[in-house]
Write an enzyme that holds these catalytic residues in place. Sequence first.
Site, PDB file in Angstrom:
ATOM      1  N   GLU A   1      -4.145   8.319  -3.772  1.00 16.94           N
ATOM      2  CA  GLU A   1      -4.529   7.530  -2.592  1.00 16.94           C
ATOM      3  C   GLU A   1      -4.645   8.382  -1.330  1.00 16.94           C
ATOM      4  O   GLU A   1      -5.215   7.942  -0.341  1.00 16.94           O
ATOM      5  CB  GLU A   1      -3.478   6.426  -2.366  1.00 16.94           C
ATOM      6  CG  GLU A   1      -4.065   5.090  -2.043  1.00 16.94           C
ATOM      7  CD  GLU A   1      -4.831   4.497  -3.201  1.00 16.94           C
ATOM      8  OE1 GLU A   1      -6.064   4.340  -3.057  1.00 16.94           O
ATOM      9  OE2 GLU A   1      -4.233   4.201  -4.237  1.00 16.94           O
TER      10      GLU A   1
ATOM     11  N   ASN B   1      -6.394   4.263  -7.044  1.00 18.68           N
ATOM     12  CA  ASN B   1      -7.599   4.833  -6.426  1.00 18.68           C
ATOM     13  C   ASN B   1      -8.611   5.245  -7.480  1.00 18.68           C
ATOM     14  O   ASN B   1      -9.374   4.423  -7.952  1.00 18.68           O
ATOM     15  CB  ASN B   1      -7.254   5.985  -5.473  1.00 18.68           C
ATOM     16  CG  ASN B   1      -8.422   6.315  -4.556  1.00 18.68           C
ATOM     17  OD1 ASN B   1      -9.325   5.500  -4.401  1.00 18.68           O
ATOM     18  ND2 ASN B   1      -8.428   7.478  -3.953  1.00 18.68           N
TER      19      ASN B   1
ATOM     20  N   SER C   1      -7.611   0.993   3.446  1.00 17.98           N
ATOM     21  CA  SER C   1      -8.104   0.525   2.151  1.00 17.98           C
ATOM     22  C   SER C   1      -9.294  -0.411   2.360  1.00 17.98           C
ATOM     23  O   SER C   1      -9.496  -0.949   3.445  1.00 17.98           O
ATOM     24  CB  SER C   1      -6.975  -0.239   1.451  1.00 17.98           C
ATOM     25  OG  SER C   1      -7.453  -0.878   0.290  1.00 17.98           O
TER      26      SER C   1
ATOM     27  N   GLY D   1     -13.884  -1.375  -6.602  1.00 16.35           N
ATOM     28  CA  GLY D   1     -15.198  -0.838  -6.253  1.00 16.35           C
ATOM     29  C   GLY D   1     -15.220  -0.014  -4.987  1.00 16.35           C
ATOM     30  O   GLY D   1     -16.289   0.185  -4.406  1.00 16.35           O
ATOM     31  N   GLY D   2     -14.057   0.427  -4.526  1.00 10.76           N
ATOM     32  CA  GLY D   2     -14.034   1.284  -3.340  1.00 10.76           C
ATOM     33  C   GLY D   2     -14.726   0.599  -2.177  1.00 10.76           C
ATOM     34  O   GLY D   2     -14.491  -0.577  -1.897  1.00 10.76           O
TER      35      GLY D   2
ATOM     36  N   THR E   1      -9.784   0.609  -9.502  1.00 14.49           N
ATOM     37  CA  THR E   1      -8.832  -0.354  -8.963  1.00 14.49           C
ATOM     38  C   THR E   1      -8.914  -1.564  -9.883  1.00 14.49           C
ATOM     39  O   THR E   1      -9.809  -1.632 -10.723  1.00 14.49           O
ATOM     40  CB  THR E   1      -9.321  -0.722  -7.550  1.00 14.49           C
ATOM     41  OG1 THR E   1      -9.338   0.450  -6.766  1.00 14.49           O
ATOM     42  CG2 THR E   1      -8.492  -1.782  -6.858  1.00 14.49           C
TER      43      THR E   1
ATOM     44  N   ASP F   1      -7.931   8.509   0.313  1.00 17.73           N
ATOM     45  CA  ASP F   1      -8.463   7.427   1.154  1.00 17.73           C
ATOM     46  C   ASP F   1      -8.290   7.742   2.645  1.00 17.73           C
ATOM     47  O   ASP F   1      -8.862   7.063   3.494  1.00 17.73           O
ATOM     48  CB  ASP F   1      -7.765   6.095   0.834  1.00 17.73           C
ATOM     49  CG  ASP F   1      -8.455   5.355  -0.309  1.00 17.73           C
ATOM     50  OD1 ASP F   1      -9.512   5.816  -0.761  1.00 17.73           O
ATOM     51  OD2 ASP F   1      -7.933   4.312  -0.738  1.00 17.73           O
TER      52      ASP F   1
ATOM     53  N   ARG G   1       0.840  -1.189   0.000  1.00 15.88           N
ATOM     54  CA  ARG G   1       0.000   0.000   0.000  1.00 15.88           C
ATOM     55  C   ARG G   1       0.888   1.256   0.000  1.00 15.88           C
ATOM     56  O   ARG G   1       1.951   1.263   0.634  1.00 15.88           O
ATOM     57  CB  ARG G   1      -0.853  -0.041   1.268  1.00 15.88           C
ATOM     58  CG  ARG G   1      -1.804   1.122   1.470  1.00 15.88           C
ATOM     59  CD  ARG G   1      -2.974   1.042   0.533  1.00 15.88           C
ATOM     60  NE  ARG G   1      -4.078   1.874   0.990  1.00 15.88           N
ATOM     61  CZ  ARG G   1      -5.072   2.265   0.195  1.00 15.88           C
ATOM     62  NH1 ARG G   1      -5.112   1.877  -1.068  1.00 15.88           N
ATOM     63  NH2 ARG G   1      -6.049   2.985   0.668  1.00 15.88           N
TER      64      ARG G   1
HETATM   65  O1  DON Z   1      -7.886   1.146  -1.383  1.00 17.62           O
HETATM   66  C1  DON Z   1      -9.070   1.398  -1.537  1.00 17.62           C
HETATM   67  O2  DON Z   1      -9.954   0.939  -0.857  1.00 17.62           O
HETATM   68  C2  DON Z   1      -9.467   2.323  -2.669  1.00 17.62           C
HETATM   69  N1  DON Z   1      -8.372   3.155  -3.058  1.00 17.62           N
HETATM   70  C3  DON Z   1      -9.960   1.496  -3.796  1.00 17.62           C
HETATM   71  C4  DON Z   1     -10.575   2.333  -4.867  1.00 17.62           C
HETATM   72  C5  DON Z   1     -11.362   1.509  -5.787  1.00 17.62           C
HETATM   73  O3  DON Z   1     -11.569   0.350  -5.637  1.00 17.62           O
HETATM   74  C6  DON Z   1     -11.952   2.214  -6.894  1.00 17.62           C
HETATM   75  N2  DON Z   1     -12.542   1.228  -7.787  1.00 17.62           N
HETATM   76  N3  DON Z   1     -13.498   1.194  -8.389  1.00 17.62           N
END
Ligand code: DON
Length: 596
Positions: A429, A410, A461, A482-483, A390, A432, A115
Amino acid sequence: MPSRIANHSCIAVPAHAPAAPALAALVLWALGATAPAHAAAPAALESADGMVVTAQHLASEAGAAILRQGGNAVDAAVAVGYALAVTHPCCGNLGGGGFMTIHLSSGKNTFINFREKAPLAARADMFLDSHGSPIGDKSVNGFLAAGVPGTVLGLETARREYGTLPRSTLMAAAIRLAQDGFILTRGDVDALEAGTTEFRKRPNVAAIFLHQGAPYKPGERLVQTQLAATLRAISADGEKAFYQGHIADTVAAAARADGGLLTTQDFAAYSVTESAPLYCSYRGYTVLSAPPPSSGGVTLCEMLQVLEGYPLGTLGFHSSASVHLMTEAMRHAYRDRNTYLGDPAFVDNPIERLLSKHHTDEIRALIQPHRATPSSALDTGTAAAEKATTTHYSIVDVRGNVVSATYTINDDFGAKVIAGNTGFFLNDEMDDFTAKPGAANMFGLVQGKANAIAPGKRPLSSMTPTIVLKDGKPVLVLGSPGGARIITTVLEIIVNIIDHSMTLQEAVDAPRIHHQWLPDTLAGEPYALSADTVRSLTEMGYHVVPLEPWGTGNAAEAIGVAPADWVQAKALGFPRPGVLYGASDSRAPAGSAAHP
Ligand code: DON
């Protein structure tokens, strides 16, 4: 939409419930009592020799080629990591970071954390204006949004520790794809198009990702010679080429000129960690997933442990009763996630307590039979920030080594900046982190103090690269972008397979629901909830809203390893025992499963 979902509520013990003795299960199965009428989903790709599933077909092929050459799953994962950085530039990356969950055929399980870290000059209030209000765009676009990239050291660490082939072999496909270019498909172009407006703002970005100023079209060739030069340097000198010398100098100079914080010292000081994955069990299966600084494993396990107390299979896929239970599990687990979790190098994560039987019982006791619990009734804390995009990939080799990897910059194309002639996007990032405790971020999510910005800290994350084992052997490898949705996506696929015996492709493609404590809304993808299910849930007190489909941005990539035991394989929805199945989410039009 999967159809075997039908409520078999008259059947007391579904054949696939692990509590059912194998013989009884076999008899029930033979009688067809619970035999699933599978939906009209495409068959997952089948192989006996290994499997690679990624969001971009040329990267899947690059991984499969490494397996063909005798490389193991980790070798293939390194090759795919570099190939996706070329062929899937929204998300695959050199300028971001991620996690790798690994199961080796020796039985060893491990987790590599690469990370990003906050720059050493980062400060807790760096995204607040003079009135203390968050300055939205600064943490998302431009050099100030970037953390120190971890991908190159992460991939190199994995290769050195567990790979078998030389770096130059593993990077050859990525270098070729960057230098000679590759033909864009409609799926590739759709992903690129999302960046058009931002590409236009930076001449060095526009020169690569726009075709004479216009978005690329399907059939055109995307060539990235600067990225090829960067990859060649890494291939020759390993991580040194990235973290010392020209590349780090160029990023630091560009950051300095653009109000960013990254310095050559940040690059020199970057490190990855290796630890045990996070473990929990669910209905007789062992789940291995991502520990902090990802919230993924803890939150997934908290939800699974709560749900284990309820007969989801009997209640049926997305019936109002099962959606109610899943949503309550999500609500409580995300409250805990958002309140307590952060980088373990900086905060104490109360993992033991959150995954204790006591806490599971506490949550179950708070779930009312037919009533939504308002999120405001759960004591406050604050939540974490995410959004698109992502990418995840899953790999199994013929010897039974397994890699589940999710990495990210991100947002789509990260901070949308490329330093000079380095050819790769830097992440955003820093978004986040908690910009301000208690304030909703641009995606309506609210974050806590455990995830406040500090120099050298890794932002919390949601990435959840996961491997599910039965009796120590892998049966499922999965993850998703997918965040904040990542964790519920992985939860749903596991439940679809273990509780509903969907086939792998059905489980991955099935429409999804999502709740993340705040906002207090139950979101459903198109066709996830029928009109009368929505009515029942509304009567129970839920505020049901549409979950906007994010396509590639929320596309899972999964492999099923069908157990050799026929009953166990059937219970998991695998048509045949003893083979591998690969399913690339239909949401990812450029993705594919490939085998050697
Ligand atoms: O690390 C994380 O949780 C976020 N940076 C992930 C972002 C993400 O999955 C965006 N995707 N659609």
